[in-house]
Design a protein around this motif. Structure first.
Motif, short mmCIF file in Angstrom:
data_model
loop_
_atom_site.label_atom_id
_atom_site.label_comp_id
_atom_site.label_asym_id
_atom_site.label_seq_id
_atom_site.Cartn_x
_atom_site.Cartn_y
_atom_site.Cartn_z
N ASN A 32 0.82 -1.22 0.00
CA ASN A 32 0.00 0.00 0.00
C ASN A 32 0.86 1.27 0.00
O ASN A 32 0.51 2.27 0.62
CB ASN A 32 -0.96 0.00 1.20
CG ASN A 32 -2.25 0.70 0.89
OD1 ASN A 32 -2.63 0.83 -0.26
ND2 ASN A 32 -2.91 1.17 1.92
N VAL A 33 2.00 1.22 -0.71
CA VAL A 33 2.92 2.35 -0.76
C VAL A 33 2.48 3.38 -1.80
O VAL A 33 2.82 4.55 -1.69
CB VAL A 33 4.35 1.85 -1.08
CG1 VAL A 33 5.34 2.99 -1.16
CG2 VAL A 33 4.80 0.85 -0.03
N TRP A 34 1.75 2.96 -2.81
CA TRP A 34 1.34 3.82 -3.91
C TRP A 34 -0.13 4.19 -3.81
O TRP A 34 -0.95 3.37 -3.41
CB TRP A 34 1.54 3.09 -5.24
CG TRP A 34 2.98 2.85 -5.59
CD1 TRP A 34 3.73 1.77 -5.23
CD2 TRP A 34 3.82 3.71 -6.33
NE1 TRP A 34 4.99 1.90 -5.73
CE2 TRP A 34 5.08 3.09 -6.42
CE3 TRP A 34 3.64 4.93 -6.96
CZ2 TRP A 34 6.14 3.65 -7.10
CZ3 TRP A 34 4.71 5.48 -7.64
CH2 TRP A 34 5.94 4.85 -7.70
N LEU A 35 -0.46 5.40 -4.20
CA LEU A 35 -1.86 5.78 -4.43
C LEU A 35 -2.17 5.40 -5.87
O LEU A 35 -1.44 5.77 -6.78
CB LEU A 35 -2.07 7.29 -4.27
CG LEU A 35 -2.03 7.83 -2.86
CD1 LEU A 35 -2.11 9.36 -2.89
CD2 LEU A 35 -3.17 7.27 -2.04
N THR A 36 -3.23 4.65 -6.09
CA THR A 36 -3.60 4.25 -7.44
C THR A 36 -5.02 4.68 -7.73
O THR A 36 -5.84 4.82 -6.82
CB THR A 36 -3.48 2.72 -7.61
OG1 THR A 36 -4.35 2.08 -6.68
CG2 THR A 36 -2.05 2.24 -7.39
N ALA A 37 -5.30 4.88 -9.01
CA ALA A 37 -6.63 5.30 -9.44
C ALA A 37 -6.86 4.79 -10.85
O ALA A 37 -5.91 4.48 -11.58
CB ALA A 37 -6.75 6.82 -9.41
N ASP A 38 -8.11 4.72 -11.22
CA ASP A 38 -8.44 4.39 -12.60
C ASP A 38 -7.95 5.52 -13.51
O ASP A 38 -7.87 6.67 -13.09
CB ASP A 38 -9.95 4.21 -12.78
CG ASP A 38 -10.47 3.00 -12.04
OD1 ASP A 38 -9.70 2.04 -11.84
OD2 ASP A 38 -11.66 3.00 -11.67
N GLY A 39 -7.62 5.19 -14.74
CA GLY A 39 -7.18 6.19 -15.70
C GLY A 39 -8.29 7.19 -16.01
O GLY A 39 -9.45 6.83 -16.06
N ASP A 40 -7.92 8.44 -16.17
CA ASP A 40 -8.86 9.51 -16.51
C ASP A 40 -8.26 10.27 -17.69
O ASP A 40 -7.34 11.09 -17.52
CB ASP A 40 -9.06 10.43 -15.31
CG ASP A 40 -9.99 11.60 -15.57
OD1 ASP A 40 -10.30 11.88 -16.74
OD2 ASP A 40 -10.40 12.24 -14.59
N ALA A 41 -8.75 10.01 -18.89
CA ALA A 41 -8.19 10.60 -20.10
C ALA A 41 -8.22 12.13 -20.04
O ALA A 41 -7.29 12.79 -20.50
CB ALA A 41 -8.92 10.10 -21.34
N ASP A 42 -9.28 12.70 -19.46
CA ASP A 42 -9.35 14.16 -19.38
C ASP A 42 -8.21 14.71 -18.52
O ASP A 42 -7.63 15.75 -18.84
CB ASP A 42 -10.69 14.61 -18.81
CG ASP A 42 -11.85 14.36 -19.76
OD1 ASP A 42 -11.59 14.34 -20.99
OD2 ASP A 42 -12.99 14.21 -19.30
N LEU A 43 -7.87 14.03 -17.45
CA LEU A 43 -6.77 14.46 -16.59
C LEU A 43 -5.42 14.19 -17.26
O LEU A 43 -4.53 15.04 -17.28
CB LEU A 43 -6.84 13.75 -15.24
CG LEU A 43 -5.79 14.14 -14.21
CD1 LEU A 43 -5.92 15.59 -13.81
CD2 LEU A 43 -5.89 13.25 -12.99
N ILE A 44 -5.26 13.03 -17.84
CA ILE A 44 -3.99 12.65 -18.46
C ILE A 44 -3.62 13.60 -19.58
O ILE A 44 -2.47 14.04 -19.69
CB ILE A 44 -4.05 11.20 -18.98
CG1 ILE A 44 -4.14 10.21 -17.81
CG2 ILE A 44 -2.86 10.88 -19.88
CD1 ILE A 44 -4.49 8.80 -18.20
#
Length: 74
Positions: A32-44
Motif C-alpha cells: 500500500n505504498v502507492w496511491l492508485t486510481a483508474d485512468g482519466d483521459a481528461d486528466l492525463i
C-alpha cells in the motif's frame, strides 16, 4: 476497425526514468505504498500540468496536507 496508420487521437510525450528490481513494484503495491486510481483521459491529456497532481489527488478524495512519508495500513 481502427486504422493504425491514422495514429492516436491524442498523445502525450514524457521523458524520465524509473527502475525497479524484479517484483519490487508488485511488493510496493501490496504494501500500500502507492496511491492508485483508474485512468482519466481528461486528466492525463489536460495540458494544465501545474495543477494535475492536486486534481488527481482531489479525484481520489485525498487532501495532500494529510499525506505522510510513511506507508502502511490504517
Amino acid at each position: 476497425m481502427v486504422d493504425p496508420a491514422a495514429g492516436p487521437r491524442r498523445s502525450v510525450l514524457l521523458l524520465g526514468y524509473a527502475g525497479w528490481d524484479e517484483g519490487q513494484l508488485e511488493d510496493e503495491l501490496g504494501e500500500n505504498v502507492w496511491l492508485t486510481a483508474d485512468g482519466d483521459a481528461d486528466l492525463i491529456f489536460d495540458p494544465d500540468y501545474d495543477s494535475k497532481w492536486a486534481r488527481a489527488l482531489a479525484g481520489l478524495g485525498v487532501d495532500p496536507a494529510q499525506l505522510s512519508g510513511q506507508s502502511g495500513r490504517a
